[in-house]
Design a protein around this motif. Sequence first.
Motif, PDB file in Angstrom:
ATOM      1  N   PHE A 549     117.458  83.492 -27.867  1.00  0.00           N
ATOM      2  CA  PHE A 549     116.840  84.170 -29.006  1.00  0.00           C
ATOM      3  C   PHE A 549     117.767  84.051 -30.203  1.00  0.00           C
ATOM      4  O   PHE A 549     118.962  83.764 -30.064  1.00  0.00           O
ATOM      5  CB  PHE A 549     116.459  85.624 -28.688  1.00  0.00           C
ATOM      6  CG  PHE A 549     117.575  86.510 -28.259  1.00  0.00           C
ATOM      7  CD1 PHE A 549     118.123  87.433 -29.128  1.00  0.00           C
ATOM      8  CD2 PHE A 549     118.067  86.449 -26.957  1.00  0.00           C
ATOM      9  CE1 PHE A 549     119.138  88.280 -28.725  1.00  0.00           C
ATOM     10  CE2 PHE A 549     119.084  87.299 -26.547  1.00  0.00           C
ATOM     11  CZ  PHE A 549     119.623  88.211 -27.429  1.00  0.00           C
ATOM     12  N   PHE A 550     117.226  84.245 -31.398  1.00  0.00           N
ATOM     13  CA  PHE A 550     117.861  83.763 -32.613  1.00  0.00           C
ATOM     14  C   PHE A 550     118.002  84.876 -33.647  1.00  0.00           C
ATOM     15  O   PHE A 550     117.261  85.852 -33.645  1.00  0.00           O
ATOM     16  CB  PHE A 550     117.041  82.610 -33.212  1.00  0.00           C
ATOM     17  CG  PHE A 550     116.655  81.573 -32.203  1.00  0.00           C
ATOM     18  CD1 PHE A 550     117.498  80.512 -31.943  1.00  0.00           C
ATOM     19  CD2 PHE A 550     115.469  81.677 -31.490  1.00  0.00           C
ATOM     20  CE1 PHE A 550     117.152  79.574 -30.998  1.00  0.00           C
ATOM     21  CE2 PHE A 550     115.119  80.746 -30.545  1.00  0.00           C
ATOM     22  CZ  PHE A 550     115.972  79.680 -30.297  1.00  0.00           C
ATOM     23  N   GLY A 551     118.965  84.655 -34.536  1.00  0.00           N
ATOM     24  CA  GLY A 551     119.155  85.545 -35.666  1.00  0.00           C
ATOM     25  C   GLY A 551     119.469  84.735 -36.908  1.00  0.00           C
ATOM     26  O   GLY A 551     120.163  83.711 -36.839  1.00  0.00           O
ATOM     27  N   LEU A 552     118.961  85.158 -38.078  1.00  0.00           N
ATOM     28  CA  LEU A 552     119.143  84.406 -39.323  1.00  0.00           C
ATOM     29  C   LEU A 552     119.431  85.369 -40.467  1.00  0.00           C
ATOM     30  O   LEU A 552     118.768  86.400 -40.615  1.00  0.00           O
ATOM     31  CB  LEU A 552     117.890  83.591 -39.643  1.00  0.00           C
ATOM     32  CG  LEU A 552     117.895  82.821 -40.963  1.00  0.00           C
ATOM     33  CD1 LEU A 552     118.817  81.614 -40.874  1.00  0.00           C
ATOM     34  CD2 LEU A 552     116.477  82.389 -41.344  1.00  0.00           C
ATOM     35  N   ALA A 553     120.416  84.991 -41.287  1.00  0.00           N
ATOM     36  CA  ALA A 553     120.702  85.714 -42.532  1.00  0.00           C
ATOM     37  C   ALA A 553     120.869  84.680 -43.630  1.00  0.00           C
ATOM     38  O   ALA A 553     121.591  83.689 -43.459  1.00  0.00           O
ATOM     39  CB  ALA A 553     121.959  86.561 -42.384  1.00  0.00           C
ATOM     40  N   ALA A 554     120.205  84.864 -44.777  1.00  0.00           N
ATOM     41  CA  ALA A 554     120.254  83.875 -45.853  1.00  0.00           C
ATOM     42  C   ALA A 554     120.262  84.573 -47.204  1.00  0.00           C
ATOM     43  O   ALA A 554     119.689  85.654 -47.377  1.00  0.00           O
ATOM     44  CB  ALA A 554     119.053  82.928 -45.758  1.00  0.00           C
ATOM     45  N   ALA A 555     120.907  83.933 -48.177  1.00  0.00           N
ATOM     46  CA  ALA A 555     120.948  84.428 -49.558  1.00  0.00           C
ATOM     47  C   ALA A 555     121.002  83.225 -50.483  1.00  0.00           C
ATOM     48  O   ALA A 555     121.767  82.280 -50.257  1.00  0.00           O
ATOM     49  CB  ALA A 555     122.160  85.329 -49.775  1.00  0.00           C
ATOM     50  N   LYS A 556     120.192  83.232 -51.550  1.00  0.00           N
ATOM     51  CA  LYS A 556     120.189  82.101 -52.474  1.00  0.00           C
ATOM     52  C   LYS A 556     121.235  82.302 -53.578  1.00  0.00           C
ATOM     53  O   LYS A 556     121.694  83.418 -53.848  1.00  0.00           O
ATOM     54  CB  LYS A 556     118.811  81.909 -53.075  1.00  0.00           C
ATOM     55  CG  LYS A 556     118.316  83.084 -53.908  1.00  0.00           C
ATOM     56  CD  LYS A 556     116.889  82.848 -54.381  1.00  0.00           C
ATOM     57  CE  LYS A 556     116.382  84.054 -55.179  1.00  0.00           C
ATOM     58  NZ  LYS A 556     114.991  83.877 -55.609  1.00  0.00           N
ATOM     59  N   LYS A 557     121.596  81.227 -54.205  1.00  0.00           N
ATOM     60  CA  LYS A 557     122.609  81.234 -55.269  1.00  0.00           C
ATOM     61  C   LYS A 557     122.111  82.064 -56.453  1.00  0.00           C
ATOM     62  O   LYS A 557     120.922  82.077 -56.769  1.00  0.00           O
ATOM     63  CB  LYS A 557     122.881  79.786 -55.706  1.00  0.00           C
ATOM     64  CG  LYS A 557     123.912  79.635 -56.796  1.00  0.00           C
ATOM     65  CD  LYS A 557     124.070  78.165 -57.154  1.00  0.00           C
ATOM     66  CE  LYS A 557     125.060  77.983 -58.303  1.00  0.00           C
ATOM     67  NZ  LYS A 557     125.209  76.561 -58.690  1.00  0.00           N
ATOM     68  N   ASP A 558     123.054  82.732 -57.066  1.00  0.00           N
ATOM     69  CA  ASP A 558     122.715  83.523 -58.256  1.00  0.00           C
ATOM     70  C   ASP A 558     122.090  82.629 -59.314  1.00  0.00           C
ATOM     71  O   ASP A 558     122.628  81.559 -59.646  1.00  0.00           O
ATOM     72  CB  ASP A 558     123.971  84.198 -58.821  1.00  0.00           C
ATOM     73  CG  ASP A 558     124.483  85.309 -57.920  1.00  0.00           C
ATOM     74  OD1 ASP A 558     123.671  85.847 -57.135  1.00  0.00           O
ATOM     75  OD2 ASP A 558     125.687  85.619 -57.975  1.00  0.00           O
ATOM     76  N   GLY A 559     120.960  83.056 -59.832  1.00  0.00           N
ATOM     77  CA  GLY A 559     120.303  82.307 -60.898  1.00  0.00           C
ATOM     78  C   GLY A 559     119.344  81.242 -60.406  1.00  0.00           C
ATOM     79  O   GLY A 559     118.669  80.618 -61.222  1.00  0.00           O
ATOM     80  N   SER A 560     119.258  80.989 -59.092  1.00  0.00           N
ATOM     81  CA  SER A 560     118.354  79.965 -58.560  1.00  0.00           C
ATOM     82  C   SER A 560     117.054  80.606 -58.091  1.00  0.00           C
ATOM     83  O   SER A 560     117.063  81.698 -57.510  1.00  0.00           O
ATOM     84  CB  SER A 560     119.000  79.221 -57.383  1.00  0.00           C
ATOM     85  OG  SER A 560     120.115  78.487 -57.811  1.00  0.00           O
ATOM     86  N   GLU A 561     115.946  79.917 -58.381  1.00  0.00           N
ATOM     87  CA  GLU A 561     114.651  80.415 -57.927  1.00  0.00           C
ATOM     88  C   GLU A 561     114.438  80.153 -56.444  1.00  0.00           C
ATOM     89  O   GLU A 561     113.774  80.917 -55.753  1.00  0.00           O
ATOM     90  CB  GLU A 561     113.527  79.764 -58.740  1.00  0.00           C
ATOM     91  CG  GLU A 561     113.529  80.157 -60.218  1.00  0.00           C
ATOM     92  CD  GLU A 561     112.359  79.538 -60.952  1.00  0.00           C
ATOM     93  OE1 GLU A 561     111.565  78.815 -60.308  1.00  0.00           O
ATOM     94  OE2 GLU A 561     112.240  79.774 -62.163  1.00  0.00           O
ATOM     95  N   LYS A 562     114.990  79.039 -55.968  1.00  0.00           N
ATOM     96  CA  LYS A 562     114.849  78.681 -54.556  1.00  0.00           C
ATOM     97  C   LYS A 562     116.208  78.315 -53.987  1.00  0.00           C
ATOM     98  O   LYS A 562     117.075  77.821 -54.690  1.00  0.00           O
ATOM     99  CB  LYS A 562     113.881  77.500 -54.370  1.00  0.00           C
ATOM    100  CG  LYS A 562     112.425  77.875 -54.508  1.00  0.00           C
ATOM    101  CD  LYS A 562     111.538  76.688 -54.090  1.00  0.00           C
ATOM    102  CE  LYS A 562     110.072  77.086 -54.145  1.00  0.00           C
ATOM    103  NZ  LYS A 562     109.197  75.980 -53.711  1.00  0.00           N
ATOM    104  N   SER A 563     116.337  78.545 -52.667  1.00  0.00           N
ATOM    105  CA  SER A 563     117.584  78.183 -51.988  1.00  0.00           C
ATOM    106  C   SER A 563     117.534  76.721 -51.577  1.00  0.00           C
ATOM    107  O   SER A 563     116.491  76.212 -51.140  1.00  0.00           O
ATOM    108  CB  SER A 563     117.771  79.061 -50.743  1.00  0.00           C
ATOM    109  OG  SER A 563     118.881  78.625 -49.991  1.00  0.00           O
ATOM    110  N   GLY A 564     118.660  76.053 -51.721  1.00  0.00           N
ATOM    111  CA  GLY A 564     118.769  74.661 -51.268  1.00  0.00           C
ATOM    112  C   GLY A 564     119.027  74.555 -49.773  1.00  0.00           C
ATOM    113  O   GLY A 564     119.035  73.453 -49.228  1.00  0.00           O
ATOM    114  N   ASP A 565     119.231  75.719 -49.122  1.00  0.00           N
ATOM    115  CA  ASP A 565     119.436  75.741 -47.671  1.00  0.00           C
ATOM    116  C   ASP A 565     118.093  75.953 -46.976  1.00  0.00           C
ATOM    117  O   ASP A 565     117.313  76.839 -47.354  1.00  0.00           O
ATOM    118  CB  ASP A 565     120.371  76.877 -47.256  1.00  0.00           C
ATOM    119  CG  ASP A 565     121.794  76.696 -47.801  1.00  0.00           C
ATOM    120  OD1 ASP A 565     122.086  75.602 -48.300  1.00  0.00           O
ATOM    121  OD2 ASP A 565     122.583  77.651 -47.701  1.00  0.00           O
TER     122      ASP A 565
END
Length: 760
Positions: A549-565
Motif C-alpha cells: 500500500f502507498f502514500g504520497l505527498a506533493a507540493a508545487k513550486k511557488d508561483g507555478s500553476e501546475k507541478s512538473g512532478d
Amino acid sequence: MRVKKFSPDYVTAIKYVLLFAAFAATNKLEKTVMPYSAAIYAASIAFGYSAFFSSAIWILSFLVFKCTGLLAYAGIVSAFFIAVSFVYKKLGVKPRYEIVLFATVAAAVFCFLGDTINYVPIEKRVTVAAITVLLTLVAYVAIKGVNEKGLKFKPCFDEYATAAVLFTVIGTGVCNALSPFVWKSVCVLLILLSAYLYRQGVCTVFAAVCGISFSVYYGNVSYASVYLCMGVFAESVTRFSRYLSAATVLAADYLAERFFGVYGAYALTDFISCFIGAAIFCVTPSFLLKNLKERLCVFREKQLSRVSINRNRTFLSNRLYELSGVFTEMSDALSAFKKTAMTEDKARICIVREIMNAVCKNCDNYYKCKENENKIAESLNVLTGIGFAKGKLSLIDLPKELSVSCVRPNNLLYGLNKLLSDYRGEAINNANVCTGRKLIADEAKNVSEILKKLALESGTLLKYRSDLERKLSAALLKAGYPVHELLIYGEDSRLCIGMILSVKEIELGKLITAVEKTVGTRMALTEKSNVTEEKCYLSFRIAAPYDAFFGLAAAKKDGSEKSGDTHSVTRISDDRFLVALSDGMGSGEQANRVSSVTLSLIESFYKAGMKSELILGTVAKLLAITAEETFTALDVSVIDLKNCTADFIKYGAPYGFIVGENGIRIVESNSLPLGILDELKPSVATAKLAAGDMVILVTDGIADAFGSPTDLAEFLRTLPALNPQTLADDVMKRALSLTDGKREDDMTVLAVRIFKKKPA
C-alpha cells in the motif's frame, strides 16, 4: 521365428461370463425352466458376439438346470443363428431390427418341439414364444444402448425403459434360480455404487427398478417402495461419506419392516443379505472407486470445448510465431538498409564548387581569380571548415588570400552561410531519420519478442484438473453456491479457476474461503461478470504472497500553476506493481506535460510486456528527437509481489531509500536525465525486500531541501516505518521546515510499504 506372447482378454471373458449369467437367470423367469433366454441370445448375435461361443454357453445354460428336454430345440435354433451370422458376415453388414423376425422363427421351433422330456401344453408354448419375441425387441434396444454408450453417456428414454425391463427379468430369474437374498445383496451393492458414481437422481431411479424385480417375485408392490427409500437414503448422505451411505441403506431396510411391516418379519437372512452388499461396497478400495468414477463420469465434463481450447491455443501460437518472424525481418531490414549521410569532407567540396559556380562566376574579377583557381579553391575550403566549426562566418574569418583578391566578400560570405545552414538542416533531418529508423527497428524487435513470449505461453497445452473440479464443486455446493460450470487448469503458480454460479447474490468472502480451503492456497478474484440475471462468471488465480500500500505527498513550486512532478502507481501484471516519479525539467505547464507524457509511455510499454531496457531506450529516443528540449528525471521501481524484489531504474533522479528492520539502504543514481542523449544508460539496481520494508522515492525538490542523502536518511531513521502516507507527510513537512516554507522547486514524496498476506 518370433512367438507372439499370449495376452488374455479379461474384458471379453467378463462379457461372456455375464452373458452366461443372463442366459441362466432368464431361463428361470418362472419356477420351471423356459427358453426366455433365446431373446438375449438373439440380441447378442445381432451385436457381434461370437455365434459359436454364444451358442455354446446358451446350450450350457440349459444343462446347468439339467433341462435336457430343451437341448433339441436349442441345437436347432443355434444352427439357425450360426447360419444367419455367417450370411451377414459374408454380406459385410450387421443385423438390425430384423433380428426380431429371426427370433420369431426360433419361437416357432419351440412351439413345434416344446420340451422333449417334460410335457408343455401348446397354450403355454405359444405364450412363452410370444413373450420371448417381445423380450427380443426389449433386449435388442437395451443391449444396443449398453453396447454403444456403455455406462458413460446418458441413454434415451427407450433405452432406459428396455434396460429396466431386462434388469427386472434377470432379477426375477436370479430370485427363482438362487434366492431373493442373493439378489438383494447384489441390488444393495449396485444401489450404493450408483449413489457414489453418478449425479443425484440416478440412484433413486435405479433403486426403484431394483425393487420392481422383488415386487414381481413376491407379488407385492411394497418392495419397490422399500428399495426406493434405500436409494433416497443413500443419495442424501453419500457426498459426506460412503460408509455413512452404506449404514443408511441398512437402516432404511430395517425401518421399512419396523414401521410398515413389508417383510412380515425382519429375519436374520434379511439383515445378512443387505449387510453383505453394503460390506462389499465398504471394503472396495477407494482408488478403484475413484478410477471407476473417473471413467464413468467423462460425459459430465465438456471434453469437446477443452480439446477445442487447446487446438485453438496451438493454432494461435503458430500464428504468433509467424507474426513474430515478420517483425524480426522488419527490424533486420530497417537496421541493414541505412541511409548514408554526406560526410563533412564531401560537403566542403560540394559547397566550394557551388560557391565558385554561383557567386564567383558572376563576379567581374572572375577570370583574374581563375588564374589562381587552385589557391582560391583551397582558401574557400579552409573558410568552409571554419564555418563548420563556428556555425556562421564573418569578414574576420576570411583567409588572407581571399581578403586580398575577392572584390565581393559580402556576397561570398552570404552564399557560404546559406549553404552551411542548409547543410546543418539536412544533417539534423538525416540524423532524425536515422534515429527514427532505429527507433522503429527496436520497436519491431520488441514486438517480435512480445509475440514470441505470447506464442510460447499460448502454445503450452492446458492441463485440466478434473479431480479438483469435482472436489471444488462439492465444496461450493456445501457452502450454498451451486456450480453450473467449472473449469480448473494449470499447475502450481499457473493454476486458474473459472466458474459459472447459478446464484443472484454472492458473499465473496465466504466463496473465496471455500475455494482456498479446497485448493490449499491463497486465490485472488481476477474477474466477475454477469452471464444472465441468475448466473455469474468468476475467475480466480493464485494470489501473490505479498501486497503493498502507498502514500504520497506533493507540493508545487511557488508561483507555478501546475507541478512538473508526476507520479504513477499501477499494476502491470497480476503480481507486479510499477511505482514511478517523473520530474520534468523546470516547472509549470511545459514540465508537467513532459513528465506526464513520459510516465504515460512507460506505463503503456510495461503493461504491454516490454523489457525495461527497451522501454527506457525507446522513451529516451522519443524525447531526444523532439523539436524542443524535453528532459525529465525519471525514478522507476518495479515491485515483484511474488518474489518480494524491487528493480530500481533511475535517469537523473535523486537517491532512493529502503527502510526496514535492518536499517536503511540507499539506492544510488549517477545517470543524466532522460532525453538529453538518446543512447543514455540508466542507473539500474535490484534489491531483495522483506515484509514490512518501505520503499521511498523523492524528486529534486525534496532532495535539495535536505541537502544530502545522509541528512534525509538520518531523518528517516527517526520515523516509524508503518504507515506510508504518514511517513510521506512527515518527510514533506520536514522539507518545508528546512526551506522556511519556501517551495523553490516542485516537491514529491512517494512511499510504498510491503506486507505479507495471511495464509489461506
